[in-house]
Motif scaffolding. Structure first.
Motif, short mmCIF file in Angstrom:
data_model
loop_
_atom_site.label_atom_id
_atom_site.label_comp_id
_atom_site.label_asym_id
_atom_site.label_seq_id
_atom_site.Cartn_x
_atom_site.Cartn_y
_atom_site.Cartn_z
N LEU A 82 7.02 -60.33 -40.39
CA LEU A 82 8.39 -59.82 -40.53
C LEU A 82 8.46 -58.30 -40.35
O LEU A 82 9.37 -57.79 -39.72
CB LEU A 82 8.96 -60.20 -41.90
CG LEU A 82 9.25 -61.68 -42.13
CD1 LEU A 82 9.63 -61.94 -43.58
CD2 LEU A 82 10.36 -62.15 -41.19
N ARG A 83 7.49 -57.59 -40.93
CA ARG A 83 7.53 -56.13 -40.92
C ARG A 83 6.96 -55.51 -39.64
O ARG A 83 7.46 -54.48 -39.18
CB ARG A 83 6.75 -55.57 -42.11
CG ARG A 83 7.34 -55.94 -43.45
CD ARG A 83 6.48 -55.42 -44.57
NE ARG A 83 6.92 -55.93 -45.86
CZ ARG A 83 6.55 -55.42 -47.01
NH1 ARG A 83 5.73 -54.39 -47.04
NH2 ARG A 83 7.00 -55.95 -48.13
N GLN A 84 5.89 -56.12 -39.09
CA GLN A 84 5.18 -55.51 -37.97
C GLN A 84 5.10 -56.39 -36.73
O GLN A 84 4.51 -55.98 -35.73
CB GLN A 84 3.75 -55.13 -38.39
CG GLN A 84 3.66 -54.20 -39.57
CD GLN A 84 4.18 -52.83 -39.25
OE1 GLN A 84 4.02 -52.34 -38.15
NE2 GLN A 84 4.83 -52.20 -40.21
N GLY A 85 5.59 -57.62 -36.82
CA GLY A 85 5.47 -58.53 -35.69
C GLY A 85 4.10 -59.16 -35.59
O GLY A 85 3.76 -59.75 -34.58
N GLY A 86 3.29 -59.03 -36.63
CA GLY A 86 1.94 -59.60 -36.64
C GLY A 86 0.88 -58.53 -36.69
O GLY A 86 1.18 -57.34 -36.72
N VAL A 87 -0.36 -58.98 -36.69
CA VAL A 87 -1.50 -58.06 -36.74
C VAL A 87 -2.65 -58.72 -35.99
O VAL A 87 -2.80 -59.93 -36.01
CB VAL A 87 -1.87 -57.73 -38.21
CG1 VAL A 87 -2.37 -58.95 -38.94
CG2 VAL A 87 -2.89 -56.62 -38.30
N ARG A 88 -3.44 -57.92 -35.29
CA ARG A 88 -4.57 -58.46 -34.53
C ARG A 88 -5.74 -58.86 -35.42
O ARG A 88 -6.45 -59.80 -35.13
CB ARG A 88 -5.07 -57.43 -33.52
CG ARG A 88 -4.16 -57.27 -32.36
CD ARG A 88 -4.75 -56.27 -31.41
NE ARG A 88 -4.17 -56.50 -30.10
CZ ARG A 88 -4.75 -56.16 -28.98
NH1 ARG A 88 -5.93 -55.57 -29.01
NH2 ARG A 88 -4.16 -56.39 -27.84
N ASN A 89 -5.97 -58.10 -36.47
CA ASN A 89 -7.14 -58.32 -37.32
C ASN A 89 -6.68 -58.65 -38.74
O ASN A 89 -6.62 -57.78 -39.61
CB ASN A 89 -8.03 -57.06 -37.30
CG ASN A 89 -9.31 -57.23 -38.07
OD1 ASN A 89 -9.54 -58.25 -38.71
ND2 ASN A 89 -10.15 -56.21 -38.03
N PHE A 90 -6.36 -59.92 -38.98
CA PHE A 90 -5.84 -60.34 -40.27
C PHE A 90 -6.87 -60.13 -41.38
O PHE A 90 -6.53 -59.68 -42.47
CB PHE A 90 -5.39 -61.80 -40.22
CG PHE A 90 -4.70 -62.26 -41.46
CD1 PHE A 90 -3.43 -61.82 -41.77
CD2 PHE A 90 -5.33 -63.14 -42.33
CE1 PHE A 90 -2.77 -62.25 -42.93
CE2 PHE A 90 -4.69 -63.58 -43.49
CZ PHE A 90 -3.41 -63.12 -43.78
N SER A 91 -8.13 -60.43 -41.12
CA SER A 91 -9.16 -60.25 -42.16
C SER A 91 -9.31 -58.77 -42.52
O SER A 91 -9.51 -58.42 -43.69
CB SER A 91 -10.50 -60.86 -41.75
OG SER A 91 -10.94 -60.31 -40.53
#
Length: 109
Positions: A82-91
């Motif tokens: 919601l805030r960033q449109g996702g993330v490449r490195n979730f861990s």
């Protein structure tokens, strides 16, 4: 054969600088071991691999929020989308969240 020597404060650092050993006396190297767990993030099954120490911190966060670790992870997943449109490195995001939580503890702990 290389022998381990006990370092003294100030030894093994930059010249003229005092050094504080970051290892606690009872440091548990098992905390460094990566642990993979199957988790459900907002209805989707995935596998998350984190060092054991981070799973312990996640359990503390979940306990503080009176929910499960999966609920904490689902919340983070949903919010980052919601805030960033996702993330490449979730861990990596989870590791940073764990450290940030420890550095700035909520007042209700």
């Amino acid at each position: 054969m290389i022998q381990a020597t006990k370092r003294r404060v100030g030894q093994g650092c930059w010249p003229g600088k005092q050094c504080i050993d970051p290892f606690k006396t009872d440091f548990d190297m098992l905390q460094v071991q990566p642990v993979s767990r199957s988790v459900r993030l907002n209805g989707f099954s995935t596998c998350l691999r984190l060092e054991a120490v981070y799973w312990g911190i996640l359990e503390r966060i979940a306990e503080a929020n009176q929910c499960s670790v999966s609920a904490v992870l689902s919340y983070v997943d949903r919010e980052v989308h919601l805030r960033q449109g996702g993330v490449r490195n979730f861990s990596g995001l989870i590791r940073v969240i764990c450290v940030a939580w420890l550095l700035d503890p909520p007042s209700v702990r």
